[in-house]
Enzyme design. Structure first.
Site, PDB file in Angstrom:
ATOM      1  N   CYS A 100      -4.811   2.535  -3.430  1.00 53.26           N
ATOM      2  CA  CYS A 100      -3.533   3.047  -2.909  1.00 53.26           C
ATOM      3  C   CYS A 100      -2.421   2.023  -3.124  1.00 53.26           C
ATOM      4  O   CYS A 100      -1.579   1.797  -2.227  1.00 53.26           O
ATOM      5  CB  CYS A 100      -3.628   3.416  -1.433  1.00 53.26           C
ATOM      6  SG  CYS A 100      -4.804   4.718  -1.095  1.00 53.26           S
ATOM      7  N   LYS A 108      -9.782  -0.224  10.706  1.00 50.59           N
ATOM      8  CA  LYS A 108     -10.002  -1.499   9.999  1.00 50.59           C
ATOM      9  C   LYS A 108     -10.245  -2.633  11.003  1.00 50.59           C
ATOM     10  O   LYS A 108     -10.681  -3.714  10.630  1.00 50.59           O
ATOM     11  CB  LYS A 108      -8.788  -1.846   9.129  1.00 50.59           C
ATOM     12  CG  LYS A 108      -8.548  -0.846   8.008  1.00 50.59           C
ATOM     13  CD  LYS A 108      -7.453  -1.303   7.103  1.00 50.59           C
ATOM     14  CE  LYS A 108      -6.798  -0.185   6.338  1.00 50.59           C
ATOM     15  NZ  LYS A 108      -7.578   0.369   5.242  1.00 50.59           N
ATOM     16  N   HIS A 165       0.875  -1.186   0.000  1.00 48.61           N
ATOM     17  CA  HIS A 165       0.000   0.000   0.000  1.00 48.61           C
ATOM     18  C   HIS A 165       0.910   1.234   0.000  1.00 48.61           C
ATOM     19  O   HIS A 165       2.036   1.173   0.522  1.00 48.61           O
ATOM     20  CB  HIS A 165      -0.830  -0.059   1.285  1.00 48.61           C
ATOM     21  CG  HIS A 165      -1.853   1.019   1.467  1.00 48.61           C
ATOM     22  ND1 HIS A 165      -1.533   2.304   1.849  1.00 48.61           N
ATOM     23  CD2 HIS A 165      -3.203   0.999   1.333  1.00 48.61           C
ATOM     24  CE1 HIS A 165      -2.653   3.016   1.960  1.00 48.61           C
ATOM     25  NE2 HIS A 165      -3.672   2.252   1.651  1.00 48.61           N
ATOM     26  N   ASP A 206       3.715  -4.303   7.733  1.00 50.20           N
ATOM     27  CA  ASP A 206       2.500  -3.493   7.680  1.00 50.20           C
ATOM     28  C   ASP A 206       1.344  -4.443   7.982  1.00 50.20           C
ATOM     29  O   ASP A 206       0.931  -5.231   7.132  1.00 50.20           O
ATOM     30  CB  ASP A 206       2.370  -2.872   6.281  1.00 50.20           C
ATOM     31  CG  ASP A 206       1.061  -2.113   6.116  1.00 50.20           C
ATOM     32  OD1 ASP A 206       0.245  -2.103   7.056  1.00 50.20           O
ATOM     33  OD2 ASP A 206       0.850  -1.540   5.024  1.00 50.20           O
ATOM     34  N   GLN A 217      -3.875  -4.918   7.331  1.00 51.07           N
ATOM     35  CA  GLN A 217      -4.884  -5.904   6.957  1.00 51.07           C
ATOM     36  C   GLN A 217      -4.676  -7.207   7.740  1.00 51.07           C
ATOM     37  O   GLN A 217      -5.637  -7.863   8.117  1.00 51.07           O
ATOM     38  CB  GLN A 217      -4.817  -6.204   5.446  1.00 51.07           C
ATOM     39  CG  GLN A 217      -5.044  -4.997   4.546  1.00 51.07           C
ATOM     40  CD  GLN A 217      -6.495  -4.543   4.486  1.00 51.07           C
ATOM     41  OE1 GLN A 217      -7.417  -5.265   4.835  1.00 51.07           O
ATOM     42  NE2 GLN A 217      -6.709  -3.310   4.045  1.00 51.07           N
TER      43      GLN A 217
HETATM   44  N1  PLP Z   1      -1.459  -0.551   4.652  1.00 52.74           N
HETATM   45  C1  PLP Z   1      -2.441  -1.300   4.134  1.00 52.74           C
HETATM   46  C2  PLP Z   1      -2.136  -2.689   3.651  1.00 52.74           C
HETATM   47  C3  PLP Z   1      -3.734  -0.776   4.045  1.00 52.74           C
HETATM   48  O1  PLP Z   1      -4.716  -1.521   3.515  1.00 52.74           O
HETATM   49  C4  PLP Z   1      -3.978   0.538   4.523  1.00 52.74           C
HETATM   50  C5  PLP Z   1      -5.314   1.159   4.387  1.00 52.74           C
HETATM   51  O2  PLP Z   1      -6.007   0.958   3.396  1.00 52.74           O
HETATM   52  C6  PLP Z   1      -2.916   1.260   5.073  1.00 52.74           C
HETATM   53  C7  PLP Z   1      -1.666   0.683   5.110  1.00 52.74           C
HETATM   54  C8  PLP Z   1      -3.078   2.647   5.599  1.00 52.74           C
HETATM   55  O3  PLP Z   1      -3.922   2.680   6.715  1.00 52.74           O
HETATM   56  P1  PLP Z   1      -4.350   4.078   7.335  1.00 52.74           P
HETATM   57  O4  PLP Z   1      -4.868   4.916   6.213  1.00 52.74           O
HETATM   58  O5  PLP Z   1      -5.400   3.728   8.314  1.00 52.74           O
HETATM   59  O6  PLP Z   1      -3.133   4.677   7.965  1.00 52.74           O
END
Ligand code: PLP
Length: 406
Positions: free
Chosen positions: A364, A225, A122, A199, A202
């Site tokens: 993203c 999430k 992401h 990360d 998910q």
């Molecule tokens: N990493 C992953 C794999 C995600 O799916 C997301 C959100 O869609 C993020 C990072 C970023 O999360 P946040 O916008 O809550 O900081």
């Protein structure tokens, strides 16, 4: 026994209608709905117990501080951290990963050093490393998934060189649902002296996580999430790495003493938590994680595995649908394109008219879209409260899209 109807009754929003149709909420990968336990915690936080934390010597501030600080322990338990002092509270994964980039990576990287990333990432686990590329001349080394979307640990480890300073990898792809064996990645990277950031935005949603067992150095989570409020989150940072970090942001709450000529800092993790935090959001996150742990992460994972298998089987029956990502054991996240159906935005709009919420776009993850050779996909992502009937509703919706657009 996992009683999904009883669980659904805990989420008031699931009873509402959209365009006169029963809501089928399949945009959980973007953000999940909140159980009553979270709504109650937020109402109580603001309605009965609110004051700033860590500062006051009055009753409300003490209650608020106790409730807020208790969440550190809940997160430590949820993630299997050895100590709650390894949990830095923040607004979500984006902040957590940026903090690691500024406070840990930047001071120890030089031009020509390398960071290994996968094409599954992401933007939140890409852009903070691009900053180091732009500012320091750090090289980003990309590892592509296999054609089925899987990403073997050996493939990531083969990209490590003597200049590698970090492996930054997602636990679960938010687009393909691929689950990465982050324990094997960490073992291999550590054997080569390279720290690992996971990360978990998910991953922590869909399966039990034990950071002590994984052995990783950093594990980022994001509250919204995880059925908690937006603006809440945390990052697990292994004690050795915490000790290497410089403060990221300066301000109240993170200091020991400030004079005209000097400043000294609080101990970690407070050193990394400048300013008034998302107090009630964090308290709500605590309620969300308690809710998940009460259901049992193994039970949630088993329920979602059943949904994933059923959805894969039903989607396989639609020969005009391309499912991007078919890695074995993938999470219940399905990125779709439809033959001749134009832009996935059209799919999302038609489904919305049927009360079905999916996400259309690049999610993203533009380097991954580029790798897949599509500008965008429509993504259906399932959660602990979804049902097989909702999979059927999605399939009917896609059949309608095919009739109208195909
Ligand atoms: N990493 C992953 C794999 C995600 O799916 C997301 C959100 O869609 C993020 C990072 C970023 O999360 P946040 O916008 O809550 O900081």
């Amino acid at each position: 026994m996992y009683d999904v109807e009883k669980i659904r009754a805990d989420f008031p929003i699931l009873a509402r209608k959209v365009h006169g149709q029963k809501l089928t909420y399949l945009d959980n990968g973007a953000s999940a709905q909140k159980p009553r336990a979270v709504l109650d915690a937020v109402m109580r936080g603001y309605g009965e117990e609110y004051a700033n934390v860590h500062r006051g010597l009055h009753t409300l501030s003490n209650i608020s501080t106790d409730r807020y600080e208790a969440v550190r322990g809940i997160i430590a338990r949820f993630l299997g951290a050895k100590s709650e002092r390894e949990i830095v509270l923040n607004s979500g994964s984006t902040e957590g990963i940026n903090m690691v980039s500024y406070a840990w990576a930047a001071p120890r990287m030089r031009a020509g050093d390398e960071i290994v990333l996968s094409l599954l990432e992401h933007h939140a686990n890409i852009v903070p490393w691009h900053f180091l590329r732009e500012r320091l001349g750090v090289k980003l080394v990309w590892v592509a998934p296999e054609p089925d979307g899987s990403l073997p640990a050996e493939k990531l480890l083969a990209a490590i060189t003597p200049r590698t300073r970090l492996v930054a990898i997602t636990h679960v792809s938010n687009v393909l649902g691929t689950v990465v064996d982050v324990k094997a990645v960490t073992e291999g990277a550590h054997a080569r002296g390279v720290p690992v950031l996971v990360d978990g935005s998910q991953g922590a949603v869909h399966m039990p996580v034990d950071v002590a067992d994984i052995g990783c150095d950093f594990y980022a989570i994001t509250g919204h999430k995880l059925y908690g409020p937006s603006g809440s989150g945390a990052i697990y940072i292994r004690a050795e790495r915490l000790a290497e970090m410089q403060p990221f942001m300066g301000g109240g709450d993170m200091i020991r003493e400030v004079t005209r000529d000097s400043v000294s800092y609080a101990d970690a993790p407070m050193k990394f938590e400048a300013g008034t935090p998302g107090i009630v959001q964090t308290i709500g996150l605590g309620a969300a994680l308690e809710y998940m742990m009460d259901l049992g992460m193994e039970n949630i994972a088993a329920h979602e595995a059943d949904l994933a298998a059923y959805a894969a089987e039903r989607l396989a029956g639609l020969n005009w649908v391309t499912v991007h990502g078919k890695a074995p054991g993938k999470a219940a996240i399905f990125s779709l394109t439809l033959e001749g159906a134009g832009h996935p935005h059209d799919i999302s709009t038609i489904l919305d008219n049927k009360g079905i919420a999916v996400r259309a776009g690049h999610h993203c993850a533009q380097p991954l879209m580029d790798f897949l050779g599509v500008p965008a996909t429509a993504r259906a992502s399932f959660a602990l409260y979804n049902t097989r009937e909702e999979v059927d509703t999605l399939i009917e919706g896609l059949e309608l899209c095919h009739r109208l657009l195909g």
